[in-house]
Scaffold this motif. Structure first.
Motif, mmCIF file in Angstrom:
data_model
loop_
_atom_site.group_PDB
_atom_site.id
_atom_site.type_symbol
_atom_site.label_atom_id
_atom_site.label_comp_id
_atom_site.label_asym_id
_atom_site.label_seq_id
_atom_site.Cartn_x
_atom_site.Cartn_y
_atom_site.Cartn_z
ATOM 1 N N VAL A 85 43.662 -0.363 -30.296
ATOM 2 C CA VAL A 85 44.110 0.639 -30.242
ATOM 3 C C VAL A 85 45.215 0.910 -29.282
ATOM 4 N N PHE A 86 45.363 0.370 -28.051
ATOM 5 C CA PHE A 86 46.276 0.496 -26.961
ATOM 6 C C PHE A 86 47.526 -0.164 -27.599
ATOM 7 N N ASP A 87 47.307 -1.563 -28.257
ATOM 8 C CA ASP A 87 48.333 -2.400 -28.956
ATOM 9 C C ASP A 87 49.267 -1.437 -29.580
ATOM 10 N N TYR A 88 48.454 -0.522 -30.692
ATOM 11 C CA TYR A 88 49.096 0.301 -31.592
ATOM 12 C C TYR A 88 50.028 1.460 -30.626
ATOM 13 N N LEU A 89 49.214 2.129 -29.939
ATOM 14 C CA LEU A 89 49.943 3.068 -29.169
ATOM 15 C C LEU A 89 51.119 2.612 -28.260
ATOM 16 N N HIS A 90 50.958 1.350 -27.791
ATOM 17 C CA HIS A 90 51.976 1.048 -27.143
ATOM 18 C C HIS A 90 53.165 0.790 -27.752
ATOM 19 N N ARG A 92 54.187 2.274 -30.624
ATOM 20 C CA ARG A 92 54.423 3.686 -31.217
ATOM 21 C C ARG A 92 54.988 4.362 -30.000
ATOM 22 N N PHE A 93 54.593 4.334 -28.740
ATOM 23 C CA PHE A 93 55.336 5.287 -27.632
ATOM 24 C C PHE A 93 55.767 4.547 -26.372
ATOM 25 N N THR A 94 55.148 3.470 -26.033
ATOM 26 C CA THR A 94 55.308 2.620 -24.699
ATOM 27 C C THR A 94 54.396 3.317 -23.982
ATOM 28 N N ILE A 95 53.363 2.744 -23.407
ATOM 29 C CA ILE A 95 52.383 3.373 -22.377
ATOM 30 C C ILE A 95 52.942 3.016 -21.114
ATOM 31 N N ARG A 96 53.286 4.028 -20.280
ATOM 32 C CA ARG A 96 53.662 3.800 -18.865
ATOM 33 C C ARG A 96 52.680 3.311 -17.772
ATOM 34 N N SER A 97 51.345 4.263 -18.126
ATOM 35 C CA SER A 97 50.191 4.030 -17.232
ATOM 36 C C SER A 97 48.955 4.484 -17.961
ATOM 37 N N LEU A 98 47.862 3.874 -17.730
ATOM 38 C CA LEU A 98 46.776 4.233 -18.346
ATOM 39 C C LEU A 98 45.772 4.712 -17.019
ATOM 40 N N THR A 109 30.812 -3.276 -22.527
ATOM 41 C CA THR A 109 31.964 -2.239 -21.748
ATOM 42 C C THR A 109 32.592 -2.922 -20.788
ATOM 43 N N TYR A 110 31.590 -3.671 -20.014
ATOM 44 C CA TYR A 110 32.388 -4.387 -18.931
ATOM 45 C C TYR A 110 33.306 -5.637 -19.513
ATOM 46 N N THR A 111 32.764 -6.182 -20.548
ATOM 47 C CA THR A 111 33.778 -7.370 -21.089
ATOM 48 C C THR A 111 34.936 -6.580 -21.700
ATOM 49 N N ARG A 112 34.764 -5.448 -22.104
ATOM 50 C CA ARG A 112 36.063 -4.786 -22.891
ATOM 51 C C ARG A 112 36.996 -4.174 -21.872
ATOM 52 N N ASP A 113 36.609 -3.812 -20.708
ATOM 53 C CA ASP A 113 37.291 -3.529 -19.482
ATOM 54 C C ASP A 113 37.896 -4.565 -18.941
ATOM 55 N N ARG A 114 37.453 -5.916 -18.913
ATOM 56 C CA ARG A 114 38.114 -7.127 -18.389
ATOM 57 C C ARG A 114 39.337 -7.143 -19.320
ATOM 58 N N ALA A 115 38.957 -7.289 -20.573
ATOM 59 C CA ALA A 115 40.219 -7.444 -21.764
ATOM 60 C C ALA A 115 41.216 -6.321 -21.581
ATOM 61 N N TRP A 119 45.180 -7.032 -20.763
ATOM 62 C CA TRP A 119 46.023 -6.502 -21.682
ATOM 63 C C TRP A 119 47.244 -5.675 -20.837
ATOM 64 N N CYS A 120 46.854 -4.977 -19.995
ATOM 65 C CA CYS A 120 47.757 -4.078 -19.034
ATOM 66 C C CYS A 120 48.581 -4.909 -18.258
ATOM 67 N N GLU A 121 48.045 -6.313 -17.764
ATOM 68 C CA GLU A 121 48.937 -6.968 -17.114
ATOM 69 C C GLU A 121 49.877 -7.609 -18.007
ATOM 70 N N ARG A 122 49.585 -7.922 -19.163
ATOM 71 C CA ARG A 122 50.426 -8.682 -20.197
ATOM 72 C C ARG A 122 51.605 -7.713 -20.618
ATOM 73 N N HIS A 123 51.399 -6.467 -20.568
ATOM 74 C CA HIS A 123 52.122 -5.353 -21.006
ATOM 75 C C HIS A 123 53.019 -4.503 -19.792
ATOM 76 N N SER A 124 52.651 -5.139 -18.744
ATOM 77 C CA SER A 124 53.246 -4.286 -17.528
ATOM 78 C C SER A 124 52.736 -2.784 -17.432
ATOM 79 N N VAL A 125 51.765 -2.445 -17.925
ATOM 80 C CA VAL A 125 51.014 -1.394 -17.986
ATOM 81 C C VAL A 125 50.381 -1.078 -16.662
ATOM 82 N N LYS A 126 50.374 0.031 -15.810
ATOM 83 C CA LYS A 126 49.589 0.047 -14.750
ATOM 84 C C LYS A 126 48.234 1.147 -15.025
ATOM 85 N N TRP A 127 47.062 0.260 -14.808
ATOM 86 C CA TRP A 127 45.859 0.797 -14.995
ATOM 87 C C TRP A 127 45.131 1.406 -13.818
ATOM 88 N N GLN A 128 45.078 2.763 -13.607
ATOM 89 C CA GLN A 128 44.499 3.169 -12.472
ATOM 90 C C GLN A 128 43.331 3.909 -12.628
#
Length: 488
Positions: A85-90, A92-98, A109-115, A119-128
């Protein structure tokens, strides 16, 4: 040409618009803000969640959208894995921050959050990420935990006028291409506004008997707050509740005991979630490793016993009434939850993991961080808590003395005389004939003989409790999870 930059607020178990720090921080950027909720295949297939949970989530999102309608926006729903989903949105829009709250959830959910972090690191998206409660990630001791709890709960709740946010709108495909398993059973409806309505109704009249009715299966349905599903899915925060209680406590001196008892439960919530956050492996193994080889019932017998317990067909009236009420409504008060776990794990000797997974799907207020520590405590495998071998007949006589709860949920026992409602197997055949009473055979011969099994169960439980490896693990558990005052 580059896509417009947006900030995303990722809703998880925080389905509200107030006391929502991620939303406030995202709004500060002045970038368009998109609210996103994901129906992830991994969770839709997870047996811990059932149709009643997804119905509650839909209720909650529907309520959010009603509040957002004046701003011409809505929560955007994704029906795929978070990375997809975040691949698709990125793209389409370019995600600046999450932005999101930290989640104390299941292993998936822990495994998903690690993934997503990768993903955020690869795409230079800041996850706060922001704390939703006083639970601290990575905590290895409780030395200063109470001080930090106090500090968090005395911080002002974070609110922002919704019409000041620069909202990003994305239309939702219609009809939904991924229909959800939804429930039509009796249950509480979800939603932020509904949560506040329940809170206010509780402190209008119902709370006055909270401390006296909390253990009684029928009375508790009225006198308990019934806020737990709203807390579990974040329709309301525990900090909002805590501060609301503070504002009214001084105005109700005649009901101080009830208010104090309720307030203690708010602190109790974070205490148990912190246990799970600090040692999440208790989802699949006993927190006390000394119980790792405990011999549970296995094979066809275990399956038969489990089915009888799950379907409310054990022949013990209060146990069956509890299971029927739970299966239909998703609610059961705390004492009865403890009893059905004790009955399953002690009297029937069923593996606690199987019991935990099934009950998670039935409890509308399923919260992993409370569920697993509580299941293990009631199953008697922590080595640090009193072993509670609840006698369902005794519990029935004390907590449902007139059989009101039993008869409500087991209509087949409606005409059983009060003297026998707790032990229908003792009804003389003559009375059954003369009064034309017909009851299912299981209430003439329950699935187990408690008098025969009791001594064996007690010997097994206490023998394990005295094992050196259990005692050694108990010391470790107390050091890691107990508050300082509990060590003495």
């Amino acid at each position: 040409m580059t896509n417009a930059a947006i900030d995303i607020v990722w809703l998880k178990r925080d389905l509200r618009l107030r006391d929502h720090q991620p939303l406030i921080e995202a709004a500060k950027s002045q970038n368009p803000v998109l609210l996103v909720y994901l129906f992830e295949p991994e969770l839709l297939k997870d047996p811990h969640f059932s149709a009643r949970h997804w119905q509650f989530v839909i209720d909650s999102i529907t309520n959010l959208n009603a509040q957002l309608r004046p701003m011409s926006t809505q929560v955007w729903l994704g029906f795929d894995s978070a990375v997809s989903v975040f691949d698709y949105l990125h793209k389409r829009f370019t995600i600046r921050s999450l932005f999101s709250h930290m989640e104390t959830g299941l292993m998936n959910t822990y495994t998903r959050d690690r993934a997503i972090a990768q993903w955020c690191e690869r795409h230079s998206v800041k996850w706060q990420e922001y704390a939703q409660s006083a639970v601290i990630r990575g905590l290895t001791h409780r030395h200063d935990w109470q001080k930090q709890w106090q500090a968090f709960y005395h911080q002002p709740c974070s609110d922002i006028p919704l019409d000041t946010i620069n909202w990003q709108y994305i239309s939702q495909p219609e009809p939904m291409t991924h229909p959800l398993p939804l429930s039509q059973l009796q249950r509480q409806p979800g939603g932020e506004q509904r949560a506040w309505s329940v809170l206010k109704s509780f402190f209008k009249t119902r709370y006055t008997r909270y401390h006296t009715d909390i253990s009684y299966p029928e009375a508790a349905r009225r006198s308990c707050s019934r806020l737990s599903p709203y807390i579990a899915f974040g329709n309301i925060s525990t900090r909002q509740i805590y501060q609301y209680v503070k504002t009214i406590s001084g105005r109700n001196p005649d009901h101080k005991l009830a208010i104090n008892a309720f307030s203690e439960r708010i602190a109790w919530h974070d205490h148990f979630v912190q246990k799970f956050e600090s040692e999440h492996a208790m989802q699949w193994r006993s927190v006390n490793k000394g119980y790792s080889d405990f011999a549970y019932e296995d094979g066809p017998v275990a399956q038969w016993l489990f089915e009888k317990w799950r379907n409310g067909e054990t022949g013990f009236p209060l146990v069956d009434a509890c299971m029927c009420a739970l299966n239909i409504t998703g609610y059961l008060n705390f004492r009865m939850r403890a009893m059905i776990v004790s009955f399953a794990c002690h009297w029937l000797n069923l593996d606690w993991r199987r019991v935990a997974e099934y009950l998670a799907g039935q409890f509308l207020d399923f919260e992993p961080g409370i569920h697993y520590p509580q299941i293990q405590m009631q199953a008697g495998i922590t080595g640090t808590n009193t072993i509670r071998l609840y006698n369902p007949v005794k519990q029935s006589k004390v907590l449902d003395s007139d059989g009101q709860f039993i008869k409500k949920w087991i209509p087949a026992l409606m005409h059983v005389p009060g003297a026998y409602i707790h032990t229908p197997w003792n009804i003389p055949a003559l009375i059954l004939t003369m009064e034309n009473i017909h009851i299912p055979e299981r209430y003439r011969q329950p699935i187990i003989d408690m008098d025969a099994r009791g001594p064996m169960i007690r010997n097994t439980l206490w023998a394990y409790r005295k094992r050196p490896e259990v005692i050694e693990e108990s010391a470790r558990i107390i050091n890691r999870h107990s508050l300082p005052k509990d060590k003495h």
